[in-house]
Design a protein around this motif. Structure first.
Motif, PDB file in Angstrom:
ATOM      1  N   GLN A 192      64.817  12.980  67.181  1.00 42.55           N
ATOM      2  CA  GLN A 192      63.359  12.710  66.929  1.00 42.55           C
ATOM      3  C   GLN A 192      62.877  13.332  65.902  1.00 42.55           C
ATOM      4  O   GLN A 192      61.610  13.434  65.567  1.00 42.55           O
ATOM      5  N   ALA A 193      63.722  14.515  65.639  1.00 42.95           N
ATOM      6  CA  ALA A 193      63.173  15.690  64.674  1.00 42.95           C
ATOM      7  C   ALA A 193      62.448  15.183  63.174  1.00 42.95           C
ATOM      8  O   ALA A 193      61.557  15.445  62.883  1.00 42.95           O
ATOM      9  N   ASP A 194      63.195  14.259  62.528  1.00 41.66           N
ATOM     10  CA  ASP A 194      62.954  13.771  61.269  1.00 41.66           C
ATOM     11  C   ASP A 194      61.143  13.119  61.558  1.00 41.66           C
ATOM     12  O   ASP A 194      60.539  13.289  60.629  1.00 41.66           O
ATOM     13  N   ALA A 195      61.063  12.296  62.438  1.00 46.10           N
ATOM     14  CA  ALA A 195      59.900  11.455  62.782  1.00 46.10           C
ATOM     15  C   ALA A 195      58.823  12.472  63.003  1.00 46.10           C
ATOM     16  O   ALA A 195      57.601  12.417  62.518  1.00 46.10           O
ATOM     17  N   PHE A 196      59.037  13.484  63.796  1.00 44.95           N
ATOM     18  CA  PHE A 196      58.235  14.744  64.206  1.00 44.95           C
ATOM     19  C   PHE A 196      57.865  15.395  63.123  1.00 44.95           C
ATOM     20  O   PHE A 196      56.718  16.037  62.812  1.00 44.95           O
ATOM     21  N   LYS A 197      58.867  15.942  61.894  1.00 49.15           N
ATOM     22  CA  LYS A 197      58.372  16.530  60.790  1.00 49.15           C
ATOM     23  C   LYS A 197      57.708  15.905  60.112  1.00 49.15           C
ATOM     24  O   LYS A 197      56.702  16.630  59.433  1.00 49.15           O
ATOM     25  N   SER A 198      57.768  14.594  59.692  1.00 49.48           N
ATOM     26  CA  SER A 198      56.963  13.730  59.185  1.00 49.48           C
ATOM     27  C   SER A 198      55.172  13.890  59.615  1.00 49.48           C
ATOM     28  O   SER A 198      54.520  13.864  58.760  1.00 49.48           O
ATOM     29  N   HIS A 199      55.197  13.903  60.868  1.00 53.65           N
ATOM     30  CA  HIS A 199      53.790  13.764  61.542  1.00 53.65           C
ATOM     31  C   HIS A 199      53.115  15.247  61.218  1.00 53.65           C
ATOM     32  O   HIS A 199      51.969  15.158  60.840  1.00 53.65           O
ATOM     33  N   LEU A 200      54.124  16.369  61.329  1.00 53.07           N
ATOM     34  CA  LEU A 200      53.491  17.536  60.962  1.00 53.07           C
ATOM     35  C   LEU A 200      53.154  17.793  59.667  1.00 53.07           C
ATOM     36  O   LEU A 200      52.106  18.163  59.255  1.00 53.07           O
ATOM     37  N   LYS A 201      54.120  17.388  58.735  1.00 56.00           N
ATOM     38  CA  LYS A 201      53.798  17.215  57.134  1.00 56.00           C
ATOM     39  C   LYS A 201      52.527  16.615  56.972  1.00 56.00           C
ATOM     40  O   LYS A 201      51.780  17.162  56.199  1.00 56.00           O
ATOM     41  N   GLY A 235      63.079  24.455  66.022  1.00 53.86           N
ATOM     42  CA  GLY A 235      63.520  24.787  64.718  1.00 53.86           C
ATOM     43  C   GLY A 235      62.125  24.142  63.999  1.00 53.86           C
ATOM     44  O   GLY A 235      61.747  24.794  62.978  1.00 53.86           O
ATOM     45  N   VAL A 236      61.916  22.898  63.921  1.00 52.50           N
ATOM     46  CA  VAL A 236      60.669  22.189  63.345  1.00 52.50           C
ATOM     47  C   VAL A 236      59.245  23.182  63.857  1.00 52.50           C
ATOM     48  O   VAL A 236      58.531  23.189  62.983  1.00 52.50           O
ATOM     49  N   LEU A 237      59.071  23.523  64.874  1.00 51.60           N
ATOM     50  CA  LEU A 237      58.060  24.267  65.526  1.00 51.60           C
ATOM     51  C   LEU A 237      58.003  25.603  64.769  1.00 51.60           C
ATOM     52  O   LEU A 237      56.883  25.722  64.070  1.00 51.60           O
ATOM     53  N   ILE A 238      59.091  26.221  64.692  1.00 43.04           N
ATOM     54  CA  ILE A 238      59.213  27.658  63.830  1.00 43.04           C
ATOM     55  C   ILE A 238      58.582  27.342  62.527  1.00 43.04           C
ATOM     56  O   ILE A 238      58.154  27.991  61.812  1.00 43.04           O
ATOM     57  N   ALA A 239      59.465  26.438  61.973  1.00 45.54           N
ATOM     58  CA  ALA A 239      59.316  25.961  60.427  1.00 45.54           C
ATOM     59  C   ALA A 239      57.669  25.721  60.086  1.00 45.54           C
ATOM     60  O   ALA A 239      57.131  26.199  59.291  1.00 45.54           O
ATOM     61  N   ARG A 252      54.971  34.848  71.711  1.00 49.57           N
ATOM     62  CA  ARG A 252      54.328  36.126  70.932  1.00 49.57           C
ATOM     63  C   ARG A 252      54.106  35.576  69.507  1.00 49.57           C
ATOM     64  O   ARG A 252      53.440  36.401  68.806  1.00 49.57           O
ATOM     65  N   HIS A 253      54.448  34.494  69.117  1.00 52.08           N
ATOM     66  CA  HIS A 253      54.263  33.963  67.712  1.00 52.08           C
ATOM     67  C   HIS A 253      53.493  33.052  67.766  1.00 52.08           C
ATOM     68  O   HIS A 253      52.571  32.845  66.670  1.00 52.08           O
ATOM     69  N   PHE A 254      53.331  31.941  68.572  1.00 54.83           N
ATOM     70  CA  PHE A 254      52.641  30.748  68.756  1.00 54.83           C
ATOM     71  C   PHE A 254      51.412  31.111  69.605  1.00 54.83           C
ATOM     72  O   PHE A 254      51.678  31.930  70.598  1.00 54.83           O
ATOM     73  N   HIS A 255      50.471  30.335  69.483  1.00 52.85           N
ATOM     74  CA  HIS A 255      49.303  30.491  70.411  1.00 52.85           C
ATOM     75  C   HIS A 255      49.598  29.167  71.551  1.00 52.85           C
ATOM     76  O   HIS A 255      49.763  28.065  71.101  1.00 52.85           O
ATOM     77  N   VAL A 256      49.857  29.799  72.814  1.00 47.87           N
ATOM     78  CA  VAL A 256      50.651  28.833  73.843  1.00 47.87           C
ATOM     79  C   VAL A 256      49.508  28.853  74.791  1.00 47.87           C
ATOM     80  O   VAL A 256      49.243  29.956  75.728  1.00 47.87           O
TER      81      VAL A 256
END
Length: 92
Positions: free
Chosen positions: A15-24, A50-54, A86-90
């Protein structure tokens, strides 16, 4: 400005490609702060992380921030184990 993305499926390789598109799309509309609502997500794999980190890195370069909301317990444990909280607001 802020935007919210609510994945309708797990954040896994298939599902990564679809999720990347939504984020972009969300980042192009609102480059400041991005919230990812994980209330409908039950699994995240290394590709999803990896998608979240990017997304986090892209936002940080622009002075923005990535927020993860409604994080399920198992995913929260994973984020903490990898010290990504420590990097994201969770928020659980």
């Amino acid at each position: 400005m802020s935007a919210t993305v609510r994945p309708e499926t797990n954040l896994v390789a298939s599902q990564a490609d679809a999720f990347k598109s939504h984020l972009k799309e969300a980042l192009s509309e609102s480059p400041g702060e991005l919230t990812v609502d994980l209330s409908g997500v039950t699994a995240v794999d290394s590709v999803g992380l990896g998608v979240l980190i990017a997304a986090h890195n892209t936002l940080a370069k622009q002075g923005g921030a990535l927020r993860l909301e409604n994080v399920p317990g198992d995913i929260l444990k994973l984020l903490r184990a990898m010290r990504l909280d420590r990097h994201f607001h969770v928020n659980a």
